[in-house]
Design an enzyme around this catalytic site. Structure first.
Site, PDB file in Angstrom:
ATOM      1  N   GLY A 235      -6.354  -0.026   5.078  1.00 29.90           N
ATOM      2  CA  GLY A 235      -5.322  -0.999   4.559  1.00 29.90           C
ATOM      3  C   GLY A 235      -6.029  -2.620   4.793  1.00 29.90           C
ATOM      4  O   GLY A 235      -5.772  -3.136   3.975  1.00 29.90           O
ATOM      5  N   ASP A 236      -6.624  -2.549   5.908  1.00 34.23           N
ATOM      6  CA  ASP A 236      -7.120  -3.703   6.247  1.00 34.23           C
ATOM      7  C   ASP A 236      -8.510  -4.159   5.421  1.00 34.23           C
ATOM      8  O   ASP A 236      -8.628  -5.296   5.019  1.00 34.23           O
ATOM      9  CB  ASP A 236      -7.842  -3.716   7.606  1.00 34.23           C
ATOM     10  CG  ASP A 236      -6.802  -3.231   8.723  1.00 34.23           C
ATOM     11  OD1 ASP A 236      -5.631  -3.639   8.557  1.00 34.23           O
ATOM     12  OD2 ASP A 236      -7.110  -2.445   9.846  1.00 34.23           O
TER      13      ASP A 236
ATOM     14  N   GLY B 245      -0.454   4.470   0.021  1.00 34.26           N
ATOM     15  CA  GLY B 245      -1.164   5.533   0.486  1.00 34.26           C
ATOM     16  C   GLY B 245      -1.957   6.280  -0.625  1.00 34.26           C
ATOM     17  O   GLY B 245      -2.467   5.444  -1.603  1.00 34.26           O
ATOM     18  N   ALA B 246      -1.722   7.471  -0.980  1.00 36.17           N
ATOM     19  CA  ALA B 246      -2.697   8.130  -1.940  1.00 36.17           C
ATOM     20  C   ALA B 246      -2.130   7.798  -3.481  1.00 36.17           C
ATOM     21  O   ALA B 246      -2.571   8.082  -4.286  1.00 36.17           O
ATOM     22  CB  ALA B 246      -2.489   9.561  -1.714  1.00 36.17           C
TER      23      ALA B 246
ATOM     24  N   GLY C 144      -1.429   4.592  -4.360  1.00 32.02           N
ATOM     25  CA  GLY C 144      -1.957   3.575  -4.907  1.00 32.02           C
ATOM     26  C   GLY C 144      -1.519   2.442  -4.403  1.00 32.02           C
ATOM     27  O   GLY C 144      -0.808   2.376  -3.175  1.00 32.02           O
TER      28      GLY C 144
ATOM     29  N   SER D  50       0.753  -1.160   0.001  1.00 32.26           N
ATOM     30  CA  SER D  50      -0.055  -0.115   0.064  1.00 32.26           C
ATOM     31  C   SER D  50       0.660   1.190  -0.181  1.00 32.26           C
ATOM     32  O   SER D  50       1.812   1.290   1.006  1.00 32.26           O
ATOM     33  CB  SER D  50      -1.082  -0.120   1.237  1.00 32.26           C
ATOM     34  OG  SER D  50      -1.549  -0.965   1.277  1.00 32.26           O
TER      35      SER D  50
END
Length: 315
Positions: free
Chosen positions: A251-252, A222-223, A225, A220
């Site tokens: 994220g989960d 974040g913003a 992708g 992951s």
């Protein structure tokens, strides 16, 4: 069925506030109370998708009883491991501009007997599991090798295992060859011991985690992708997000979306990104239902933009 293991669950209270002013009285504009912990959130997202999930977690005291009640109300089967210490309570302050401040308690220390009971409960509950998702930090008392032991036992029983943890626990578990690991950018940088400034940096780091033992890496960013790197290749995915309300549990939710869609390949990556994008647009740690998803907002490509600079580089 997707089995989740949360060694250090929590009772999460989220308050929405206009802004966080230190030393002042702040009046919340909204509040929620949810069962917390990364594995718990994966179970909540799986249940929201209408699929069966069983949550294995140590629970103690009044907060633990409340976590069990909240999970039961959401249609999640709970396999509790009774412990002497009280389950921790966490607080999250979500500002109107999307900034989130979290206060996480340490949680109880598990005795040797409680640790073994936790492992045995995972073994008993994993017979019908398509996936076992082990998620989150380890509570006091558990050695960094504990997840590696879970991975080894899961594989001995023929189960596939996805791991979402960090630090020494991640590095130790890689030696047991988990099927999937899901680090965020900071965890990925820490695992390889260097900063990440581009998508290409993240891809190289993910490849190193595969060389260290991971079957696949779902990273992951974040913003920026998400990346999926496995034995068949690498894919990069992004999604349009209109408004960010809270990234708690996003994220989960993403990991749940990945496993729900089979846990491999670009279609599973697309599902992961759709679930994560939907989660950040919901309040607190609310998990998205199928009606919240927008698959048309997701773009997946095998042409990874190696030179793309991360909006949130990790030093």
């Amino acid at each position: 069925m997707i089995l989740t293991v949360t060694p250090n669950p929590s009772l999460d209270r989220t308050y929405e506030v206009p802004s966080l002013d230190r030393g002042e009285v702040i009046r919340a504009t909204g509040e929620r109370m949810d069962p917390g912990g990364k594995g718990v959130n994966v179970s909540r997202a799986v249940a929201a998708a209408g699929q069966r999930t069983v949550a294995v977690l140590p629970l103690g005291g009044a907060p633990g009883a409340l976590v069990a009640d909240l999970l039961d109300a959401q249609g999640i089967e709970v396999a509790p491991v009774p412990v002497a210490g009280a389950t921790r309570s966490n607080i999250a302050l979500a500002e109107s501009d999307g900034v989130l401040t979290k206060i996480n308690a340490p949680g109880p220390e598990l005795s040797a007997a409680e640790q073994e009971l936790l492992l045995e409960t995972v073994r008993e509950q994993s017979r019908d599991a398509a996936w076992i998702a082990c998620c989150g930090s380890l509570p006091r008392g558990l050695a960094p090798t504990w997840y590696a032991d879970v991975v080894a036992r899961a594989h001995a029983g023929g189960a596939r295992i996805a791991l979402d943890t960090s630090g020494p626990a991640l590095l130790e578990a890689l030696r047991a060859r988990p099927d999937v690991v899901k680090p965020n950018a900071e965890e990925l940088a820490a695992a390889v011991g260097r900063p990440l400034t581009t998508v290409g940096d993240a891809l190289k780091a993910a490849e190193e985690l595969r060389a260290m033992g991971a079957g696949a890496v779902l990273a992951s960013l974040g913003a920026d992708g998400q990346l999926l790197v496995d034995g068949a290749g690498a894919w990069f995915a992004t999604a349009r997000v209109d408004v960010v309300r809270s990234n708690v549990g996003a994220g989960d939710s993403s990991l749940a979306g990945f496993l729900i869609a089979g846990g491999s390949g670009p279609q599973a990556l697309a599902s992961a990104v759709a679930h994560g994008a939907a989660a950040v647009q919901l309040p607190g740690s609310v998990m998205p239902s199928p009606s919240d998803l927008d698959p048309s907002a997701v773009t997946v490509t095998a042409e990874v933009p190696m030179d793309r600079v991360l909006k949130e580089p990790v030093s």
